[in-house]
Write an enzyme that holds these catalytic residues in place. Structure first.
Site, mmCIF file in Angstrom:
data_model
loop_
_atom_site.group_PDB
_atom_site.id
_atom_site.type_symbol
_atom_site.label_atom_id
_atom_site.label_comp_id
_atom_site.label_asym_id
_atom_site.label_seq_id
_atom_site.Cartn_x
_atom_site.Cartn_y
_atom_site.Cartn_z
ATOM 1 N N GLU A 1 26.723 33.749 5.971
ATOM 2 C CA GLU A 1 25.901 32.673 5.421
ATOM 3 C C GLU A 1 24.456 32.697 5.928
ATOM 4 O O GLU A 1 24.027 31.775 6.640
ATOM 5 C CB GLU A 1 26.525 31.305 5.726
ATOM 6 C CG GLU A 1 27.897 31.091 5.133
ATOM 7 C CD GLU A 1 28.392 29.639 5.241
ATOM 8 O OE1 GLU A 1 27.676 28.814 5.807
ATOM 9 O OE2 GLU A 1 29.491 29.356 4.743
ATOM 10 N N GLU B 1 35.804 32.441 3.021
ATOM 11 C CA GLU B 1 36.061 31.114 3.598
ATOM 12 C C GLU B 1 36.316 30.125 2.483
ATOM 13 O O GLU B 1 35.649 30.161 1.446
ATOM 14 C CB GLU B 1 34.865 30.581 4.403
ATOM 15 C CG GLU B 1 34.696 31.173 5.773
ATOM 16 C CD GLU B 1 33.499 30.585 6.525
ATOM 17 O OE1 GLU B 1 33.186 29.389 6.333
ATOM 18 O OE2 GLU B 1 32.878 31.334 7.282
#
Ligand code: FCB
Length: 485
Positions: free
Chosen positions: A208, A392
């Site tokens: 991220e 995720e």
């Protein structure tokens, strides 16, 4: 402000930093909170043979042992130790779930769960304490034990090279806004590939980059706590450059397995017919600023600027950072794309991300399982074909429920697995799904107040207790199918 309330803001509003209650206090709008006209079939939905079920964690969130065996400090050690209200409950990751010492117990839990793969991250400052130069053999030894332990249990590693814990000395030298950090990262990746490149694994470059750049350098809600949109824009470019250089090093080393980035992507929708432009800008800031350079070798032209919904940095300054050849490096061919999916957002006329669906306990997480399908279909439509892993996907304990009887998490996972199966049927090359997280952990600026684990951790005794969702997920894995409720 909590963690990603701030991420929820965009454009000019976010530039003012705190005081942006973007997601708070808004009511879902009729316009976008509609159903999709699709319902899961009555029979269990089967996944393709070889579909990879996994669970995920990251180093700083579970390891503890923050200064053991030669580990250097990271920006998260500094940020949490500083106090100053950085972490909701005043906690740190000093001990966290003490996975550094209890790792074999945690690997046994994975075995019991039946996963095919385990996604975890390497702590850069454990391996290279100052972020450049000397290697800490004891750090490498820890990960060797972990990798051997996975091998013994027949679980494939999915190794994230970087999950936000930048060595503090590199931050002192400028951090991600500095181009040199990308080169330091490539050196670190070289060390890791030299040590572990013969292991067959999924390799994830950076986790991220968006969250680190925006929360860390724009809103200041995450380490290193800086509030400067120009720094954030530079952090985006240099993380992407680090990603590209690492993909090149991977190929040069002839490492086994495949490599890709982990991007958190958020479908956005206008909450007003007149908010189309704002929504396009927010989409650029949230999604295409990362997808386009990696998969197409270009930056979108509408991500950075002062229009509503844009990242309010100076576009010329950003352009000057992008040297000849950078985009080619960033677009180096990847073996797979890691996607973190936590929901969707609405966009209003101010270009602010607003609430259009119910949130989980984490107020930045608007639960909308069909958004996962939409996102995967968009990737299929707009980008070249590359295998996708959901790296995720998960939800914190519902505070209204006893943490161990987490039926809300089961409902969440079921609905998202169904949308994943639907996307596969529609031709999306989705090959695996990792639940965030294996065990409760240090949830960044929320400290221990949000528990995402399939396994409960008592942070006083460190005792692990599987929640109800653990058994439910084990059953999905065993059958390679998700049954309706
Ligand atoms: C993601 C992070 C992960 C965890 C989950 C809840 O954004 O990558 O570390 O905090 O959110």
């Amino acid at each position: 402000m909590t963690r990603r309330q701030l991420l929820g803001a965009a454009g000019a509003l976010a530039a003012s930093g705190f005081g942006v209650g973007a997601l708070a206090g808004c009511t879902p709008t009729q316009a976008t909170a509609t159903h999709t006209g699709w319902a899961p079939p009555a029979a269990p939905m089967k996944f393709p043979k070889g579909y990879v079920w996994g669970a995920a964690t990251s180093a700083y969130q579970i390891e503890g042992a923050w200064n053991a065996d030669g580990k250097g400090p990271s920006i998260w050690d500094t940020f949490s130790h500083a106090g100053e209200g950085h972490i909701a409950d005043g906690s740190t990751g000093d001990v966290a779930a003490d996975h550094y010492h209890l790792w074999s117990h945690d690997l046994d839990l994975l075995k019991r769960l039946g996963v095919g793969a385990y996604r975890f991250s390497l702590s850069w400052p454990r391996i290279q304490p100052t972020g450049s130069g000397a290697v800490n053999q004891k750090g490498l030894d820890f990960y060797k034990r972990l990798l051997d332990g996975l091998g013994e249990r027949g679980i494939r590693p999915a190794i994230t090279l970087f999950h936000w814990d930048l060595p503090q000395p590199l931050q002192d030298a400028g951090g991600w806004p500095s181009r040199d950090t990308a080169n330091r990262f490539a050196d670190y990746a070289d060390i890791v590939f030299g040590a572990f490149g013969d292991i067959d694994a999924e390799w994830l470059t950076l986790n991220e980059p968006k969250t680190l750049a925006y929360n860390g350098y724009w809103y200041g809600s995450h380490a290193p706590g800086i509030m400067d949109p120009n720094a954030a824009a530079a952090a985006v470019h240099h993380q992407l450059l680090a990603h590209g250089l690492t993909v090149q090093a991977f190929t040069a080393h002839g490492v086994k397995g495949r490599i890709g980035p982990v991007l958190n992507l958020t479908p956005v929708k206008p909450t007003d017919a007149a908010a189309k432009e704002q929504t396009k800008n927010v989409d650029a800031v949230q999604n295409t600023l990362f997808l386009d350079p990696v998969l197409k070798g270009v930056y979108p032209t509408n991500a950075i600027g002062t229009a509503n919904g844009q990242l309010p940095a100076d576009p010329d300054r950003f352009a000057a950072l992008v040297k000849d050849g950078d985009l080619k490096i960033i677009a180096s061919p990847i073996g797979m794309l890691g996607v973190n999916y936590y929901g969707v957002a609405g966009v209003d006329l101010n270009g602010t991300m607003v609430k259009i669906h119910k949130t989980s306990t984490a107020d930045w997480e608007q639960i909308w399982a069909p958004g996962l399908y939409e996102l995967l279909m968009r990737l299929k439509k707009d980008y070249k074909k590359v295998p996708i892993l959901i790296t995720e996907n998960g939800v914190p304990d519902d505070l209204m429920q006893n943490g161990l009887k987490d039926t809300a998490r089961i409902d969440y996972l079921r609905s998202h697995f169904q949308q994943a199966a639907r996307a596969i049927e529609a031709g999306v090359p989705l090959q695996g799904h990792y639940v965030w997280a294996l065990i409760d952990n240090f949830e960044w600026a929320e400290g221990y107040t949000e528990r995402f684990g399939l396994v409960n951790v008592n942070f006083d005794t460190l005792k692990r207790t599987p929640k109800k969702s653990f058994g439910w997920y084990a059953d999905v894995i065993e059958k390679n199918a998700v049954a309706p409720k």
